[in-house]
Design an enzyme around this catalytic site. Structure first.
Site, PDB file in Angstrom:
ATOM      1  N   ASP A   6       9.051   1.025  -4.347  1.00 28.57           N
ATOM      2  CA  ASP A   6       9.036  -0.436  -4.204  1.00 28.57           C
ATOM      3  C   ASP A   6       8.781  -0.901  -5.456  1.00 28.57           C
ATOM      4  O   ASP A   6       8.653  -0.196  -6.578  1.00 28.57           O
ATOM      5  CB  ASP A   6       7.880  -0.832  -3.350  1.00 28.57           C
ATOM      6  CG  ASP A   6       7.435  -2.337  -3.083  1.00 28.57           C
ATOM      7  OD1 ASP A   6       8.462  -3.031  -2.918  1.00 28.57           O
ATOM      8  OD2 ASP A   6       6.542  -2.688  -3.503  1.00 28.57           O
ATOM      9  N   SER A   7       8.649  -2.092  -5.811  1.00 28.87           N
ATOM     10  CA  SER A   7       8.316  -2.787  -7.068  1.00 28.87           C
ATOM     11  C   SER A   7       7.103  -2.456  -7.431  1.00 28.87           C
ATOM     12  O   SER A   7       6.701  -2.720  -8.621  1.00 28.87           O
ATOM     13  CB  SER A   7       8.676  -4.223  -7.030  1.00 28.87           C
ATOM     14  OG  SER A   7       7.870  -4.826  -6.263  1.00 28.87           O
ATOM     15  N   CYS A  69      10.891  -1.617   0.289  1.00 30.63           N
ATOM     16  CA  CYS A  69      11.033  -2.967  -0.553  1.00 30.63           C
ATOM     17  C   CYS A  69      11.946  -3.765   0.293  1.00 30.63           C
ATOM     18  O   CYS A  69      13.292  -3.449   0.156  1.00 30.63           O
ATOM     19  CB  CYS A  69      11.329  -2.763  -1.862  1.00 30.63           C
ATOM     20  SG  CYS A  69      11.620  -4.238  -2.697  1.00 30.63           S
ATOM     21  N   GLU A 148      -0.531  -8.740  -6.429  1.00 26.89           N
ATOM     22  CA  GLU A 148      -0.353  -7.858  -7.427  1.00 26.89           C
ATOM     23  C   GLU A 148      -1.614  -8.318  -8.579  1.00 26.89           C
ATOM     24  O   GLU A 148      -2.297  -7.164  -9.028  1.00 26.89           O
ATOM     25  CB  GLU A 148       0.866  -7.707  -8.301  1.00 26.89           C
ATOM     26  CG  GLU A 148       2.017  -7.337  -7.480  1.00 26.89           C
ATOM     27  CD  GLU A 148       2.174  -5.835  -7.503  1.00 26.89           C
ATOM     28  OE1 GLU A 148       1.370  -5.207  -8.282  1.00 26.89           O
ATOM     29  OE2 GLU A 148       2.667  -5.132  -6.427  1.00 26.89           O
ATOM     30  N   CYS A 180       8.441  -8.644   3.394  1.00 27.91           N
ATOM     31  CA  CYS A 180       8.069  -8.281   2.023  1.00 27.91           C
ATOM     32  C   CYS A 180       6.735  -7.431   2.452  1.00 27.91           C
ATOM     33  O   CYS A 180       5.937  -7.728   2.891  1.00 27.91           O
ATOM     34  CB  CYS A 180       7.549  -9.508   1.052  1.00 27.91           C
ATOM     35  SG  CYS A 180       6.949  -8.728  -0.341  1.00 27.91           S
ATOM     36  N   HIS A 182       4.277  -6.527   0.394  1.00 23.47           N
ATOM     37  CA  HIS A 182       3.265  -6.892  -0.120  1.00 23.47           C
ATOM     38  C   HIS A 182       2.635  -7.755   0.747  1.00 23.47           C
ATOM     39  O   HIS A 182       1.358  -7.961   0.768  1.00 23.47           O
ATOM     40  CB  HIS A 182       3.449  -7.759  -1.220  1.00 23.47           C
ATOM     41  CG  HIS A 182       3.942  -6.892  -2.594  1.00 23.47           C
ATOM     42  ND1 HIS A 182       4.945  -6.328  -2.641  1.00 23.47           N
ATOM     43  CD2 HIS A 182       3.118  -6.691  -3.747  1.00 23.47           C
ATOM     44  CE1 HIS A 182       5.024  -5.878  -3.840  1.00 23.47           C
ATOM     45  NE2 HIS A 182       3.743  -6.202  -4.514  1.00 23.47           N
TER      46      HIS A 182
HETATM   47  N1  DGL Z   1       7.512  -5.652  -1.856  1.00 24.60           N
HETATM   48  C1  DGL Z   1       8.620  -5.798  -2.047  1.00 24.60           C
HETATM   49  C2  DGL Z   1       9.569  -6.471  -1.074  1.00 24.60           C
HETATM   50  O1  DGL Z   1       9.330  -6.134   0.059  1.00 24.60           O
HETATM   51  C3  DGL Z   1       9.278  -6.439  -3.441  1.00 24.60           C
HETATM   52  C4  DGL Z   1       8.240  -7.797  -3.812  1.00 24.60           C
HETATM   53  C5  DGL Z   1       8.734  -7.969  -5.211  1.00 24.60           C
HETATM   54  O2  DGL Z   1       8.636  -7.332  -6.356  1.00 24.60           O
HETATM   55  O3  DGL Z   1       9.119  -9.358  -5.470  1.00 24.60           O
HETATM   56  O4  DGL Z   1      10.422  -7.490  -1.077  1.00 24.60           O
END
Ligand code: DGL
Length: 262
Positions: A6-7, A69, A148, A180, A182
């Site tokens: 993931d990011s 992600c 984050e 997402c 996150h």
């Molecule tokens: N957690 C990721 C997603 O599901 C990436 C979020 C990001 O870095 O913008 O899209």
């Protein structure tokens, strides 16, 4: 080993769910924190990062990849499947399956990053299978940086979430996809703001269940993965200040984050 990327921290929610639902398989995690957030990047950049992350995980021994992600999966999922011959699972299909079977009124909301919402991947997949459903999507670009930063319970995060969720609330969605990885960390903020009767589909849990089922149906691959005895490892391309403690709060234990140049 199962490679997951993931990011940043979001994919750790998927990793934690995989640890719980698919024990016995060594995991390699890569959080591309130097490039976070992915959601505001171009398709070219996202594809390049996704390829590089996959190559890195394969070089460490990954024999199956989970794109944890939504942004990378919606933009680069097909490019990865074309380029690499190992199995590649992502977060989209599991969440789509669950949302379709959960919704009673056929009105589904999706929240995600700019990249995911612009790709329209959820609406396309849901409507391809259920043309009479309605899908309403909302990009929430400020939520990833707030997560984050560790602002999981701040009044600013609550206020911004309310603003993003209001249009979906007006459409009377009965199911909301957290598009997402996150966002599961904000579930307790999101639920009361979308309405307590709305069912939340958490792509982390759905992806772990999907992987569990994939491993049950692909016994050869499962056996090969389980035979690779190794400890789980967590790699990051950068280590900003709040990341260590947030990672530990996701896993509920100390986590050793290894900073690497991927
Ligand atoms: N957690 C990721 C997603 O599901 C990436 C979020 C990001 O870095 O913008 O899209």
């Amino acid at each position: 080993m199962i490679g997951i990327f993931d990011s940043g921290l979001g994919g750790m929610t998927v990793t934690r769910a995989i640890e719980q639902l698919c024990p016995g398989y060594p995991l390699l995690y890569f959080g591309d924190l130097i490039h976070t957030p992915y959601g505001s990047k171009s398709c070219e950049a996202l594809t390049e990062y996704a390829i590089r992350n996959t190559e890195f995980l394969i070089a460490q021994g990954a024999a199956l990849i989970v794109i944890a992600c939504n942004s990378a999966a919606s933009i680069a999922g097909n490019a990865l499947r074309n380029k690499f011959s190992i199995p590649i699972i992502d977060v989209i299909e599991p969440a789509v399956n669950q949302a379709i079977s959960t919704s009673k009124n056929g009105t589904i909301g999706v929240i995600g990053t700019q990249a995911t919402i612009k790709s329209n991947v959820y609406a396309k997949n849901i409507l391809a299978r259920c043309p009479n459903y309605r899908v309403y999507s909302q990009a929430c670009p400020l939520l990833v940086p707030l997560v984050e930063e560790g602002w999981l319970n701040r009044k600013e995060t609550k206020m911004i979430s309310k603003k993003y969720l209001q249009p979906l609330r007006c459409k009377q969605v009965d199911t909301l996809i957290l598009g997402c990885t996150h966002y599961p960390m904000l579930k307790s903020i999101i639920q009361p703001r979308i309405g307590k009767r709305v069912k939340i589909v958490d792509s982390s849990i759905e992806t772990a269940l999907f992987l569990q089922n994939f491993l049950l149906q692909n016994k050869g691959i499962a056996k090969e993965l389980a035979a690779q005895k190794a400890n789980n490892r967590f790699f990051v391309s950068d280590l900003p200040l709040p990341t260590q403690s947030l990672a530990e709060s996701i896993f509920g234990r100390p986590v050793h984050l290894e900073k690497v140049h991927a």
